[in-house]
Design a protein around this motif. Sequence first.
Motif, PDB file in Angstrom:
ATOM      1  N   SER A 197      12.199  -4.506  -0.775  1.00  0.00           N
ATOM      2  CA  SER A 197      10.778  -4.819  -0.623  1.00  0.00           C
ATOM      3  C   SER A 197      10.544  -6.318  -0.804  1.00  0.00           C
ATOM      4  N   SER A 213       7.734   0.746  -3.690  1.00  0.00           N
ATOM      5  CA  SER A 213       6.606   0.200  -4.446  1.00  0.00           C
ATOM      6  C   SER A 213       7.114  -0.872  -5.407  1.00  0.00           C
ATOM      7  N   GLU A 225       2.160   1.054 -10.762  1.00  0.00           N
ATOM      8  CA  GLU A 225       2.847   0.909  -9.485  1.00  0.00           C
ATOM      9  C   GLU A 225       1.904   0.367  -8.415  1.00  0.00           C
ATOM     10  N   SER A 227       1.750   0.323  -4.337  1.00  0.00           N
ATOM     11  CA  SER A 227       2.365   0.901  -3.130  1.00  0.00           C
ATOM     12  C   SER A 227       2.602  -0.162  -2.069  1.00  0.00           C
ATOM     13  N   THR A 228       3.562   0.111  -1.180  1.00  0.00           N
ATOM     14  CA  THR A 228       3.813  -0.809  -0.086  1.00  0.00           C
ATOM     15  C   THR A 228       2.596  -0.853   0.842  1.00  0.00           C
ATOM     16  N   ASN A 229       2.477  -1.968   1.540  1.00  0.00           N
ATOM     17  CA  ASN A 229       1.343  -2.236   2.441  1.00  0.00           C
ATOM     18  C   ASN A 229       0.011  -2.264   1.698  1.00  0.00           C
ATOM     19  N   THR A 230       0.086  -2.659   0.423  1.00  0.00           N
ATOM     20  CA  THR A 230      -1.112  -2.770  -0.401  1.00  0.00           C
ATOM     21  C   THR A 230      -1.372  -4.231  -0.724  1.00  0.00           C
TER      22      THR A 230
END
Length: 234
Positions: A197, A213, A225, A227-230
């Motif tokens: 990531s 994440s 945590e 999350s991805t694309n956050t």
Amino acid sequence: MSKNLIIASTSTIHGSAYLEYLLPTLEKLYTGVDEILFIPYARPGGITHDAYTAIAQQAFSKINKKIIGIHTYKDAAEAVKVAQGIFTGGGNTFVLVNQLYKNKVMQPLREVLLNGTPYLGTSAGSNICGLTMQTTNDMPISYPPSFKTLGMVPFNINPHYLDPDTNSTHMGETRETRIKEYHAYNTVPVIGIREGSWIRVEGKKITLEGTLSARVFEQDKTPYELSTNTLLTL
């Protein structure tokens, strides 16, 4: 111009060649760039600057980019100022930061990144994007004049973040424990980036991208945590 960075946990994920997992993303990052200035100062395993540059060149040749090591220039600061794009590889963050200060590169690097020069950092090269290098995992094998780094994001980075292994008999500190110790004396938030990531910085927009994440640590708060694309809003 505005900031244009990729701050990656690692250069290499398990079972993959150097930078291979990132190449499609790097093609976009370095759009219109033919030549990338490579900063090999972190010297993983004590590798020479030339040998490290050759590894980077092999990877970037797959997307038709030429790599030139900053160590081949007489004036490193000037090389940074005229670079089309920049990549700082991983290794030992103490060695990297010491060399950036010694060669008077830290401030010019900060200035060009604020003005939009595309930048990739992996591992130690990501550590220096935070406010300080104090949440590195590396041994202090060299003595930089300051822990202060580029401040491209309003927090510190912990690359290669590892979750506690509940099956392990190891009784030493977990990564989370070490970051908690950091927060006993410092208020700067810390983002633990797991392998595979990265943090994407586009102007004032900061986003977590990749497969996993991230773990977010703030002083006197329970870690959580992301999350991805956050979007990151710290």
